[in-house]
Enzyme design. Structure first.
Site, mmCIF file in Angstrom:
data_model
loop_
_atom_site.group_PDB
_atom_site.id
_atom_site.type_symbol
_atom_site.label_atom_id
_atom_site.label_comp_id
_atom_site.label_asym_id
_atom_site.label_seq_id
_atom_site.Cartn_x
_atom_site.Cartn_y
_atom_site.Cartn_z
ATOM 1 N N GLY A 37 10.680 -4.017 -2.329
ATOM 2 C CA GLY A 37 9.549 -3.282 -2.890
ATOM 3 C C GLY A 37 10.047 -2.184 -3.797
ATOM 4 O O GLY A 37 11.235 -1.871 -3.836
ATOM 5 N N GLY A 39 8.550 1.646 -5.756
ATOM 6 C CA GLY A 39 7.504 2.604 -6.088
ATOM 7 C C GLY A 39 7.924 3.377 -7.320
ATOM 8 O O GLY A 39 8.829 2.945 -8.038
ATOM 9 N N VAL A 44 13.399 -0.370 -2.703
ATOM 10 C CA VAL A 44 13.786 -0.747 -1.336
ATOM 11 C C VAL A 44 14.447 -2.125 -1.393
ATOM 12 O O VAL A 44 13.899 -3.060 -1.979
ATOM 13 C CB VAL A 44 12.555 -0.766 -0.399
ATOM 14 C CG1 VAL A 44 12.964 -1.146 1.016
ATOM 15 C CG2 VAL A 44 11.848 0.589 -0.403
ATOM 16 N N LYS A 59 16.145 2.261 1.475
ATOM 17 C CA LYS A 59 15.229 2.866 0.492
ATOM 18 C C LYS A 59 16.035 3.861 -0.334
ATOM 19 O O LYS A 59 16.507 4.875 0.193
ATOM 20 C CB LYS A 59 14.061 3.544 1.220
ATOM 21 C CG LYS A 59 13.029 4.168 0.286
ATOM 22 C CD LYS A 59 11.785 4.667 1.032
ATOM 23 C CE LYS A 59 10.755 5.264 0.070
ATOM 24 N NZ LYS A 59 9.546 5.753 0.749
ATOM 25 N N ASP A 155 -0.977 8.613 3.109
ATOM 26 C CA ASP A 155 -0.897 7.471 2.195
ATOM 27 C C ASP A 155 -1.019 6.156 2.975
ATOM 28 O O ASP A 155 -0.282 5.202 2.721
ATOM 29 C CB ASP A 155 0.418 7.537 1.405
ATOM 30 C CG ASP A 155 0.349 6.771 0.082
ATOM 31 O OD1 ASP A 155 -0.752 6.357 -0.337
ATOM 32 O OD2 ASP A 155 1.419 6.574 -0.541
HETATM 33 P P1 ADP Z 1 7.218 4.128 -2.100
HETATM 34 O O1 ADP Z 1 7.251 5.562 -1.678
HETATM 35 O O2 ADP Z 1 7.953 3.886 -3.373
HETATM 36 O O3 ADP Z 1 5.845 3.521 -2.061
HETATM 37 P P2 ADP Z 1 7.782 2.648 0.348
HETATM 38 O O4 ADP Z 1 8.497 3.311 1.474
HETATM 39 O O5 ADP Z 1 6.319 2.432 0.511
HETATM 40 O O6 ADP Z 1 8.127 3.405 -1.006
HETATM 41 O O7 ADP Z 1 8.465 1.251 0.053
HETATM 42 C C1 ADP Z 1 8.031 0.440 -1.025
HETATM 43 C C2 ADP Z 1 7.815 -0.979 -0.531
HETATM 44 O O8 ADP Z 1 9.069 -1.518 -0.035
HETATM 45 C C3 ADP Z 1 6.843 -1.128 0.651
HETATM 46 O O9 ADP Z 1 5.516 -1.196 0.197
HETATM 47 C C4 ADP Z 1 7.319 -2.445 1.263
HETATM 48 O O10 ADP Z 1 6.842 -3.541 0.540
HETATM 49 C C5 ADP Z 1 8.842 -2.370 1.080
HETATM 50 N N1 ADP Z 1 9.476 -1.773 2.271
HETATM 51 C C6 ADP Z 1 9.591 -0.445 2.547
HETATM 52 N N2 ADP Z 1 10.208 -0.234 3.720
HETATM 53 C C7 ADP Z 1 10.488 -1.456 4.227
HETATM 54 C C8 ADP Z 1 11.092 -1.915 5.464
HETATM 55 N N3 ADP Z 1 11.541 -1.039 6.362
HETATM 56 N N4 ADP Z 1 11.207 -3.255 5.664
HETATM 57 C C9 ADP Z 1 10.740 -4.128 4.729
HETATM 58 N N5 ADP Z 1 10.162 -3.764 3.568
HETATM 59 C C10 ADP Z 1 10.028 -2.452 3.308
HETATM 60 MG MG MG Z 2 4.610 3.022 -0.458
#
Ligand code: ADP
Ligand code: MG
Length: 326
Positions: A37, A39, A44, A59, A155
């Site tokens: 993923g 943002g 990530v 991340k 969020d």
């Molecule tokens: P942001 O702050 O950029 O939104 P997130 O922590 O939400 O960051 O992570 C972005 C995306 O990465 C999530 O929406 C998910 O799809 C994927 N992701 C985040 N953490 C994990 C995890 N622990 N295991 C699998 N996928 C993850």
């Molecule tokens: Mg997020």
């Protein structure tokens, strides 16, 4: 500064217990496959810890954003993950690394991905109401733990709620504490943040943010999980905000066909404009919808999952209570 938890004016937590490693992440982990993923300021990626072979999600967070040093925002995210460590429905933080430009959070890998995918899936792949009941209990268990510790997530949306496995349907892991804050009686946060479709009316009105702000988002989340429709989404941000401030929601029968009245009542107890009148997480856990007996779908149980992980961890007593109730 006192030794206890320190807070800045915006309710950010500045004290962490994790050791921040400055040796090379890349010599201890191997990146696997493509991104999980991305943002605005983070990416990530799936990775494997080299000696153990265990999989994690790394991340990568940029410290400089729009020309500003945002290290303290990341420290806040780490601090909140630490506070929530003993709750099994919040993603586990394994390790932290820091380079000159980034901080890397090594997180438990949630192999089932975002619940978002099932929310927008065709009817046969979408969640059944019984699935939603089980998952919402887990979300509320995590959120009531956060609220009990004066933490608001701010969020909560389908992209930040992950599953340990997809087929069979696993268990919830709440992620992304990038906007989370500590709230208490004296401190008030007044700024617009969050994701348009999920933000509560009080955020739009620059009113105080409380734990009730998360409960609104849970109302939107449950609506989406059951119907596949985002209740306030308009053609643009402005019309979405207008729909939210008018609490303009479609509860018509064609949208809620085949969904129980108790589910509807549950959503209506959350999508209330006055935050003081909204149900709290603990009250939601006692709502009759969550104990209603619908047909049990085939899904992984918490106990089965714990068994497969049992070489590493034994479930604590809180987990056993949860296992018994699912
Ligand atoms: P942001 O702050 O950029 O939104 P997130 O922590 O939400 O960051 O992570 C972005 C995306 O990465 C999530 O929406 C998910 O799809 C994927 N992701 C985040 N953490 C994990 C995890 N622990 N295991 C699998 N996928 C993850
Ligand atoms: Mg997020």
């Amino acid at each position: 500064m006192p030794e206890t938890t320190m807070m800045n004016r915006k309710g950010m937590v500045a004290k962490i217990l994790s050791r921040i490693r400055t040796d090379s992440f890349h010599s201890n982990y191997t990146l696997l496959g493509k991104e999980l993923g991305r943002g605005k300021f983070a990416v990530v990626k799936k990775c494997m810890e080299n000696p153990s072979g265990k999989e994690y999600a790394a991340k990568f967070l940029r410290k400089r954003r729009k020309g500003q040093d945002c290290r303290m925002d990341i420290i806040n995210e780490i601090a909140i993950l630490e506070i929530a460590k003993s709750n099994s429905h919040v993603v586990d933080l394994h390790e932290v690394y820091e380079t000159t430009s980034e901080i890397i959070l090594v997180l438990e890998y949630a192999a089932g991905g975002e619940i978002f995918n099932q929310c927008v899936a065709d009817k046969d792949e979408a969640f059944k109401e019984k699935d939603v009941i089980r998952l919402v209990r887990q979300i509320l268990d995590g959120v009531s733990y956060l609220h009990g510790n004066n933490i608001v997530h701010l969020d909560l949306k389908p992209q930040n709620i992950l599953l340990t496995s997809c087929n069979p349907l696993g268990n919830i892991r709440i992620v992304d504490f990038g906007l989370s804050r500590r709230v208490d009686n004296v401190e008030e946060i007044r700024e617009i943040m969050g994701t348009p479709e999920y933000v509560a009316p009080e955020i739009l009105n620059y009113e105080a943010i409380t734990t009730a702000t998360d409960m609104w988002s849970i109302g939107v989340l449950v609506y989406v999980m059951l119907t596949g429709i985002s209740p306030f989404l308009g053609d643009d941000k402005q019309s979405t905000y207008l729909n939210i401030s008018k609490v303009d929601i479609d509860y018509s029968e064609d949208i809620f066909e085949g969904i129980s009245n108790l589910a509807l009542d549950f959503i209506q107890s959350l999508l209330i404009k006055d935050p003081r009148k909204r149900a709290k997480a603990e009250q939601c856990l006692n709502h009759p919808w969550l104990s209603s007996k619908l047909e049990v779908p085939k899904s992984i149980t918490e106990s089965e999952e714990e068994q497969s992980e049992s070489e590493q961890n034994s479930p604590d007593s809180e987990e056993l209570v949860l296992m018994a109730s699912y």
